[in-house]
Design a protein around this motif. Sequence first.
Motif, PDB file in Angstrom:
ATOM      1  N   SER A  70       0.829  -1.207   0.000  1.00 32.54           N
ATOM      2  CA  SER A  70       0.000   0.000   0.000  1.00 32.54           C
ATOM      3  C   SER A  70       0.865   1.260   0.000  1.00 32.54           C
TER       4      SER A  70
ATOM      5  N   ARG B  16      -7.514  -1.131   0.463  1.00 33.47           N
ATOM      6  CA  ARG B  16      -6.165  -0.915  -0.076  1.00 33.47           C
ATOM      7  C   ARG B  16      -5.928  -1.792  -1.304  1.00 33.47           C
ATOM      8  N   HIS B  19      -2.220  -5.327  -2.068  1.00 29.17           N
ATOM      9  CA  HIS B  19      -1.045  -4.861  -1.313  1.00 29.17           C
ATOM     10  C   HIS B  19      -0.440  -6.047  -0.575  1.00 29.17           C
TER      11      HIS B  19
END
Lengths: 131, 174
Positions: A70, B16, B19
């Motif tokens: 992320s 997200r 990831h």
Amino acid sequence: MIGGIILTHGTIGEALLDAASSILGEIDNAYAFSTAKLSMQRLNSRLNQILTERNWSDGAIIMVSLMGGSCWNSAVAVARQYPHVAVVSGVNLSMLLSFFTKRDRYSLLELAEIIREDGIRGIAKFAVESH
Amino acid sequence: MGGSDMPLVLVRIDDRLIHGQVVVGWGLQLKPDRIVLCNDAIAESPWEREIYLGAEASAPYPLKVSVLTMKETLQLIQNAEGARERIILLVETPQDVLQLARAGLSLEKINVGGMHFKPGKRRLAPYIFVDDDDIACFKAISAMKIELEGRDVPGSKSINIIQAIAALEQRSKT
């Protein structure tokens, strides 16, 4: 001055920045923060906030812990909106020391490549052959 | 996720998207052939697609990544060729899951892996924050006999989302 932002999983970034200051002394124009508990929008706006407020004349490099994580996704999404922001993944102490000691000597793109190489160069292995 | 021939090894809500927790955490455990990121906005944005396709290079195992619209996702999963692969399906919100389920995708269980804090949302777990619309969505999904489990990474504790919502509603009454 090229600004440095360290965006990582957990508290790696703060700890790395702390370790770099213990070697180099006080460090300015550097920020470290964590992806923990922040949505993508909040990560992006935190990065935007730092980049807009500081408006570093020579640009900035965002160093992140994991390509494809992320931190990387957010840094790349933000960096593409600025003409002078680069992203480098796999941040380690070698890379940070390289960044802080060389940032006054190179242009943004040169520095991004140099710290990537120095980060890799800092990874070596040692083992006694009989093991 | 009906019979054993169904390709979905994990269906996950995670804001997200692709990831580390997904590629490394779940990926090493489930050994997917492909991660499908189902999101209309990202599928239609070339640079955003590019970011998430990067996971193919960074994954520590052979991995294919598809960034698809909802319509394309339904086609991929329902066609026979897709069924031979082990697929992790990722969406951003519970609203996406409800839309897929209502469009006819057969689902047994949803992993709720990340709905991070936004103003006006209340905490269900350290990594799950919900507003009234999210709660209504979860209830509608549950009413379709689809299990909802909160769990960010394979090694962490499982949270029953419907029970957690009931506890949250109980707390707000008192």
